[in-house]
Design an enzyme around this catalytic site. Structure first.
Site, PDB file in Angstrom:
ATOM      1  N   ASP A  40      30.004  27.156  48.882  1.00  0.00           N
ATOM      2  CA  ASP A  40      30.367  25.728  48.878  1.00  0.00           C
ATOM      3  C   ASP A  40      29.982  25.132  50.226  1.00  0.00           C
ATOM      4  OD1 ASP A  40      32.562  25.764  50.761  1.00  0.00           O
ATOM      5  OD2 ASP A  40      33.916  26.429  49.184  1.00  0.00           O
ATOM      6  N   VAL A 103      36.641  30.332  44.552  1.00  0.00           N
ATOM      7  CA  VAL A 103      35.980  29.351  43.697  1.00  0.00           C
ATOM      8  C   VAL A 103      34.470  29.626  43.592  1.00  0.00           C
ATOM      9  CG1 VAL A 103      35.380  26.914  43.544  1.00  0.00           C
ATOM     10  CG2 VAL A 103      37.760  27.585  43.842  1.00  0.00           C
ATOM     11  N   GLY A 105      33.125  32.236  44.440  1.00  0.00           N
ATOM     12  CA  GLY A 105      33.050  33.644  44.020  1.00  0.00           C
ATOM     13  C   GLY A 105      33.032  33.780  42.510  1.00  0.00           C
ATOM     14  N   THR A 126      35.355  34.943  51.979  1.00  0.00           N
ATOM     15  CA  THR A 126      35.696  34.299  53.256  1.00  0.00           C
ATOM     16  C   THR A 126      37.099  33.704  53.256  1.00  0.00           C
ATOM     17  OG1 THR A 126      34.812  32.132  52.637  1.00  0.00           O
ATOM     18  CG2 THR A 126      33.254  33.676  53.636  1.00  0.00           C
ATOM     19  N   LYS A 139      36.998  40.188  36.868  1.00  0.00           N
ATOM     20  CA  LYS A 139      37.122  38.928  36.123  1.00  0.00           C
ATOM     21  C   LYS A 139      36.318  37.808  36.788  1.00  0.00           C
ATOM     22  CE  LYS A 139      41.764  38.931  36.033  1.00  0.00           C
ATOM     23  NZ  LYS A 139      43.132  38.530  35.671  1.00  0.00           N
ATOM     24  N   ASN A 149      40.305  28.828  34.074  1.00  0.00           N
ATOM     25  CA  ASN A 149      39.741  30.150  33.757  1.00  0.00           C
ATOM     26  C   ASN A 149      39.612  30.400  32.253  1.00  0.00           C
ATOM     27  OD1 ASN A 149      39.552  30.729  36.491  1.00  0.00           O
ATOM     28  ND2 ASN A 149      41.582  31.637  36.563  1.00  0.00           N
ATOM     29  N   GLU A 241      51.891  40.212  38.809  1.00  0.00           N
ATOM     30  CA  GLU A 241      52.382  38.900  38.370  1.00  0.00           C
ATOM     31  C   GLU A 241      53.832  38.652  38.794  1.00  0.00           C
ATOM     32  OE1 GLU A 241      50.686  36.506  36.169  1.00  0.00           O
ATOM     33  OE2 GLU A 241      48.992  37.603  36.981  1.00  0.00           O
TER      34      GLU A 241
HETATM   35  N1  NAD Z   1      40.454  37.847  39.402  1.00  0.00           N
HETATM   36  C1  NAD Z   1      39.894  36.760  39.839  1.00  0.00           C
HETATM   37  O1  NAD Z   1      38.756  36.515  39.571  1.00  0.00           O
HETATM   38  C2  NAD Z   1      40.679  35.806  40.682  1.00  0.00           C
HETATM   39  C3  NAD Z   1      41.821  36.210  41.374  1.00  0.00           C
HETATM   40  C4  NAD Z   1      42.478  35.288  42.202  1.00  0.00           C
HETATM   41  C5  NAD Z   1      41.984  33.982  42.321  1.00  0.00           C
HETATM   42  N2  NAD Z   1      40.871  33.638  41.597  1.00  0.00           N
HETATM   43  C6  NAD Z   1      40.326  32.269  41.690  1.00  0.00           C
HETATM   44  O2  NAD Z   1      40.089  31.962  43.052  1.00  0.00           O
HETATM   45  C7  NAD Z   1      40.171  30.570  43.223  1.00  0.00           C
HETATM   46  C8  NAD Z   1      40.956  30.272  44.484  1.00  0.00           C
HETATM   47  O3  NAD Z   1      40.284  30.880  45.573  1.00  0.00           O
HETATM   48  P1  NAD Z   1      40.422  30.312  47.058  1.00  0.00           P
HETATM   49  O4  NAD Z   1      41.830  30.053  47.350  1.00  0.00           O
HETATM   50  O5  NAD Z   1      39.641  31.231  47.921  1.00  0.00           O
HETATM   51  O6  NAD Z   1      39.752  28.852  46.927  1.00  0.00           O
HETATM   52  P2  NAD Z   1      38.408  28.234  47.511  1.00  0.00           P
HETATM   53  O7  NAD Z   1      37.251  29.092  47.250  1.00  0.00           O
HETATM   54  O8  NAD Z   1      38.346  26.843  47.003  1.00  0.00           O
HETATM   55  O9  NAD Z   1      38.668  28.172  49.084  1.00  0.00           O
HETATM   56  C9  NAD Z   1      39.713  27.360  49.606  1.00  0.00           C
HETATM   57  C10 NAD Z   1      39.157  26.420  50.704  1.00  0.00           C
HETATM   58  O10 NAD Z   1      38.839  27.182  51.867  1.00  0.00           O
HETATM   59  C11 NAD Z   1      37.542  26.848  52.334  1.00  0.00           C
HETATM   60  N3  NAD Z   1      37.036  28.021  53.035  1.00  0.00           N
HETATM   61  C12 NAD Z   1      36.495  29.135  52.507  1.00  0.00           C
HETATM   62  N4  NAD Z   1      36.272  30.041  53.478  1.00  0.00           N
HETATM   63  C13 NAD Z   1      36.656  29.482  54.642  1.00  0.00           C
HETATM   64  C14 NAD Z   1      36.694  29.931  55.988  1.00  0.00           C
HETATM   65  N5  NAD Z   1      36.352  31.178  56.335  1.00  0.00           N
HETATM   66  N6  NAD Z   1      37.145  29.081  56.946  1.00  0.00           N
HETATM   67  C15 NAD Z   1      37.582  27.819  56.613  1.00  0.00           C
HETATM   68  N7  NAD Z   1      37.588  27.351  55.354  1.00  0.00           N
HETATM   69  C16 NAD Z   1      37.142  28.184  54.365  1.00  0.00           C
HETATM   70  C17 NAD Z   1      36.800  26.464  51.096  1.00  0.00           C
HETATM   71  O11 NAD Z   1      35.664  25.678  51.410  1.00  0.00           O
HETATM   72  C18 NAD Z   1      37.865  25.698  50.320  1.00  0.00           C
HETATM   73  O12 NAD Z   1      37.934  24.377  50.800  1.00  0.00           O
HETATM   74  C19 NAD Z   1      40.813  29.997  41.972  1.00  0.00           C
HETATM   75  O13 NAD Z   1      39.826  29.315  41.230  1.00  0.00           O
HETATM   76  C20 NAD Z   1      41.287  31.224  41.212  1.00  0.00           C
HETATM   77  O14 NAD Z   1      41.210  31.054  39.814  1.00  0.00           O
HETATM   78  C21 NAD Z   1      40.205  34.499  40.818  1.00  0.00           C
END
Ligand code: NAD
Length: 381
Positions: A40, A103, A105, A126, A139, A149, A241
């Site tokens: 992103d 996201v 990912g 990250t 997943k 999802n 969970e």
């Molecule tokens: N089994 C799975 O596949 C699984 C498990 C848990 C969560 N998820 C999914 O993961 C998503 C949530 O992930 P998330 O919380 O990482 O969200 P995200 O990827 O949106 O990241 C959160 C924010 O942090 C920022 N960011 C990323 N790395 C950074 C860094 N090193 N420094 C500063 N900012 C940074 C991003 O740009 C974003 O604004 C959800 O969509 C959820 O459904 C999937």
């Protein structure tokens, strides 16, 4: 290095501190004809150079980046990433690199799964959520117009590479959210780690290398210990969970009210654990001291210890009724399928299906008591 074992599937998880050069060297050894980096814009701006400059000396790099945020996990974005990758020369020998949080990912995981019926995927997480949760999972999913999802599949990565130093640029709220999840693991899976958790919380510096490495190792250990025999996270892995039934309901309601500025996922889960602990005690599991321990940790984490202001019990209960764990355990209309603890680290039900039916009335009473506790307590939200 750790090995992630999910059922019969295994892949390596490499991590270190300030190790981006070594990560690039390792990825270069895969002999790809092209790297497709799915990320992103925020991650690209903050950390892109450390990956892209060196990677480009090994093979052509295509960057597929979108503005940060959950709403990029959509079918149109998935389709355009796939079309762009194919149009610019991707082949079966190309590698998709998921660079960012959960996201990008998840989006990257689906691009890799669908391109030519599956190409190699490498994760460079990250965020704490990505590093400690989503990359330890097969997943991959995006959202439909009506829910999270809903569209996805399973796809195994070749490996995960984490430079823990990248987590230092995360907002405090994200790091705290990761710590709330680690707290869940300590309470539900690894109670012997509670002393270390208390030490980390007392030290207070969430970005210290030692703290970040502890957080990672603790989370990996917990997740791997319960998903080892559970590739699809539908059996023993359901212990993860804990706190999610009420937590997820509060998260949904709060985000409707306050949007992205609302409660973080981790905080919501921590709050959900306060409810789950009280329910566990009411059905003959946890002791009063265990419940007090949950409260102490929630306060040390700065997580809400009462239903966030503006939410009402009826909305929260409506969301609890739609909880998606119902499908794993047949329950009646008046019951919720929940993870509750017999003792710290030991769920009720069986190890293979750590869910039990809990009466909705008890859930509602518990949420109502936590709602009442709001009065007289200072809250963060
Ligand atoms: N089994 C799975 O596949 C699984 C498990 C848990 C969560 N998820 C999914 O993961 C998503 C949530 O992930 P998330 O919380 O990482 O969200 P995200 O990827 O949106 O990241 C959160 C924010 O942090 C920022 N960011 C990323 N790395 C950074 C860094 N090193 N420094 C500063 N900012 C940074 C991003 O740009 C974003 O604004 C959800 O969509 C959820 O459904 C999937």
């Amino acid at each position: 290095m750790r090995t992630v074992a999910l059922g019969g599937t295994r892949y390596p998880y490499f991590y270190g501190y300030d190790c981006m050069d070594r990560i690039v060297e390792s990825i270069a050894a895969y002999d790809a004809d092209r790297f497709i980096v799915v990320t992103d814009d925020k991650v690209l701006t903050q950390h892109g150079d450390s990956l892209l400059t060196k990677l480009g000396t090994h093979a052509p790099v295509q960057v597929l980046s979108l503005p940060a945020g959950e709403n990029i996990k959509s079918l149109p974005n998935l389709a355009s990433h796939l079309e762009d990758a194919i149009a610019s020369g991707a082949t079966r020998r190309s590698i998709v690199i998921a660079f960012g949080g959960g996201v990008p990912g998840n989006l990257a995981g689906l691009v890799a799964a669908l391109l030519f019926r599956g190409v190699r995927l490498v994760h460079i997480p990250t965020t704490t959520v990505a590093a400690m949760d989503s990359v330890i999972s097969l997943k991959q999913a995006i959202n439909s117009g009506s829910g999270k999802n809903h569209i996805g599949t399973y796809h195994m990565p070749e490996a995960v590479y984490l430079d823990v130093a990248m987590l230092r640029t995360l907002e405090d709220r994200e790091l705290r959210s990761g710590l709330c999840e680690a707290t869940k693991n300590c309470l539900a899976i690894r109670p012997h780690s509670i002393a270390d958790l208390r030490r980390v919380l007392a030290e207070g510096d969430l970005t210290a290398p030692g703290t970040l490495l502890w957080l990672l190792e603790e989370s990996l250990e917990a997740k791997v210990s319960v998903t080892g025999q559970d590739r699809y996270e539908q059996k023993a892995g359901l212990i993860l969970e804990y706190g999610h039934t009420v937590g997820h309901a509060v998260e949904i309601c709060d985000q409707r009210l306050r949007g992205a500025a609302g409660i973080s996922h981790g905080e919501a889960v921590m709050f959900g654990m306060l409810a789950a602990a009280r329910i566990s005690a009411a059905v003959g599991g946890l002791t009063r001291d265990d419940v007090a321990l949950h409260d102490e940790l929630a306060q040390a984490l700065g997580a809400p210890v009462a239903v966030p202001s503006g939410l009402d019990v009826t909305d929260v209960m409506n969301a609890v009724r739609r909880d998606n764990k119902r499908g794993y355990l047949p329950v009646s209309e008046g019951e919720a399928a929940m993870v509750v603890l017999d003792q710290l680290g030991t769920p009720m039900g069986s190890r293979d299906l750590p869910l039990v039916p809990i009466s909705m009335d008890l859930v509602e009473e518990t949420v109502a008591s936590l709602w009442a506790e709001r009065h007289g307590l200072s809250l963060h939200h």
